[in-house]
Design a protein around this motif. Sequence first.
Motif, short mmCIF file in Angstrom:
data_model
loop_
_atom_site.label_atom_id
_atom_site.label_comp_id
_atom_site.label_asym_id
_atom_site.label_seq_id
_atom_site.Cartn_x
_atom_site.Cartn_y
_atom_site.Cartn_z
N ALA A 1 -10.59 9.73 -64.25
CA ALA A 1 -10.09 9.10 -63.02
C ALA A 1 -11.13 8.17 -62.41
CB ALA A 1 -9.66 10.17 -62.03
N SER A 2 -12.41 8.50 -62.53
CA SER A 2 -13.43 7.68 -61.87
C SER A 2 -13.49 6.26 -62.45
CB SER A 2 -14.80 8.35 -61.97
OG SER A 2 -15.21 8.38 -63.32
N PHE A 3 -12.99 6.14 -63.70
CA PHE A 3 -12.92 4.82 -64.33
C PHE A 3 -12.07 3.87 -63.47
CE2 PHE A 3 -10.57 1.86 -67.02
CZ PHE A 3 -11.55 1.31 -67.84
N PHE A 4 -11.09 4.44 -62.77
CA PHE A 4 -10.13 3.62 -62.03
C PHE A 4 -10.51 3.43 -60.57
CE2 PHE A 4 -7.99 5.44 -65.67
CZ PHE A 4 -7.37 4.33 -66.23
N GLU A 5 -11.65 3.97 -60.16
CA GLU A 5 -12.07 3.78 -58.77
C GLU A 5 -12.38 2.30 -58.54
OE1 GLU A 5 -15.22 6.47 -57.72
OE2 GLU A 5 -13.88 8.16 -58.13
N PRO A 6 -11.94 1.79 -57.36
CA PRO A 6 -12.10 0.36 -57.12
C PRO A 6 -13.56 -0.11 -57.21
CG PRO A 6 -10.88 1.40 -55.31
CD PRO A 6 -11.31 2.49 -56.24
N ASP A 7 -14.52 0.77 -56.83
CA ASP A 7 -15.89 0.28 -56.86
C ASP A 7 -16.65 0.67 -58.13
OD1 ASP A 7 -15.86 2.88 -56.19
OD2 ASP A 7 -16.79 2.65 -54.21
N ASN A 8 -15.93 1.15 -59.13
CA ASN A 8 -16.56 1.39 -60.42
C ASN A 8 -16.60 0.05 -61.16
OD1 ASN A 8 -17.07 1.82 -63.13
ND2 ASN A 8 -15.84 3.67 -63.27
N THR A 9 -17.73 -0.63 -61.06
CA THR A 9 -17.76 -2.01 -61.55
C THR A 9 -17.57 -2.11 -63.06
OG1 THR A 9 -20.15 -1.81 -61.43
CG2 THR A 9 -19.08 -3.11 -59.70
#
Length: 439
Positions: free
Chosen positions: A62-70
Amino acid sequence: MPVYSVSNVEDLRICVVMVGLPARGKSLIATKIVRYLSWLSIKAKCFNVGTYRRLQTIHPSASFFEPDNTEGEKLRREAAVLATKDMIRWFEEENGVVGILDATNSTVERRNWILQICREEGLEPMFVESWCDDDEIIMHNIIEVKTRSPDYEGQDPEQSVRDFRERIRNYEKVYQTLDDESLTYCKIINVGAQVIINRIQTYMESRIVYFLTNLHIRPRAIWLSRHGESMFNLSGQIGGDSDLSPRGRMYAEQLPELVRQSVGDAPLTVWTSTLKRTQQTASKLPYPKLAWKALDELDSGVCDGMTYEEIEEQYPEDFKARDDNKYEYRYPGGESYRDLVIRLEPIIMQLERQENILIVTHQAVLRCIYAYFMNVSQDQSPWMEVPLHTLIKLTPRAYGTEVTRIKANIPAVSTFRQKGSSAKHDATPQTTAELHLSL
Ligand SMILES: *[C@@H]1O[C@H](CO)[C@@H](O)[C@H](O)[C@H]1NC(C)=O
Ligand SMILES: *[C@@H]1O[C@H](CO)[C@@H](O)[C@H](O)[C@H]1NC(C)=O
Ligand SMILES: *[C@@H]1O[C@H](CO)[C@@H](O)[C@H](O)[C@H]1NC(C)=O
């Protein structure tokens, strides 16, 4: 090969951009539009950004899809660029008419990026948003589709659902619904409870909108049956309006029980053509019935009432022409499969709106309806074998249609003639078990 008129009435190329949060049925809508347009011979194709992304990373968390995961953002951007490039190449090299970009294009900034590409490439942009706040529908989508997604292959389903909900929350943080009045769009709210359309300008766009407004996701099935064996089937004649043969009448007697076993107590409506053989076949069924002229058999024009042998003798060139391109071949004074598909379009629209329907109709008509639901190509559909005395159940699912065949144990002559085979009629009855089912 002539192109279906609708696609060259306007020399347009449309880029449909899907908009919506995950688990809103976007891919389902996109594949249905493609299937519907392809069935009408309008060149359409879907470009799914998720597929391109999956080529880059396997099992993203899920963290792959976080908006600030550049890093994730960069990869998603690249995937979208690849999908878009492929789509543009397809428009140019394959004369595409409707290309669908299926991605979670949530922000105004991203939509502007696509608008610019469309402008540069001379594509007409049309946004289709699936907006949904009904938790039940969302959960249903997650369970039906997403936990079976390749992203979650081999993982614990409960963990997958949790992970997926988490992923949706990340998108929700930046989601912006369509509300720009300068855009062409269709916004479907809670699977058609409400539909908002804006600046729909071309015939093709309005057709897509009309199709979209007819879709629903309530569970249902469609049953198909040919009429029972007719007197003409015994003599090998085509067309006409003959009565059922004694074996055909036996099928009509057995059909109610066959249907009851498959349908149970669920409500059902029966559709027939206006010809005697389908009405006689449906006559014992205890359900409301509707006869449609549009479901009548393919019109064989001057060959109506003849046998294939007579046609081969009297119209040898036609007989061969039909074998060479059965989809396009039009009987003199009659119809082609292409004509039939156009005649059947309102039936398909009605079917999309309805719940349980049983259609009792004719071989060519069944082939066309079956081809729509099963995505069968035009070279194949006119050659599919649809056995007599068999009930076919189609259950539309998220990614395709399931088929079940229920055979009545009543023999019938085989009316199937293979491509290139002689026109010899064989009146020997076969049991349905022996009929080879290549449908
Ligand atoms: C939507 O399109 C934009 C183009 O602006 C792209 O960069 C983005 O990755 C797409 N969204 C997703 C989630 O793929
Ligand atoms: C079966 O008979 C009907 C006429 O009753 C005819 O329209 C149909 O084409 C026949 N089936 C075949 C494939 O010969
Ligand atoms: C439908 O069939 C075409 C080829 O005829 C294929 O490219 C496409 O992927 C199929 N679509 C689905 C949803 O199976």
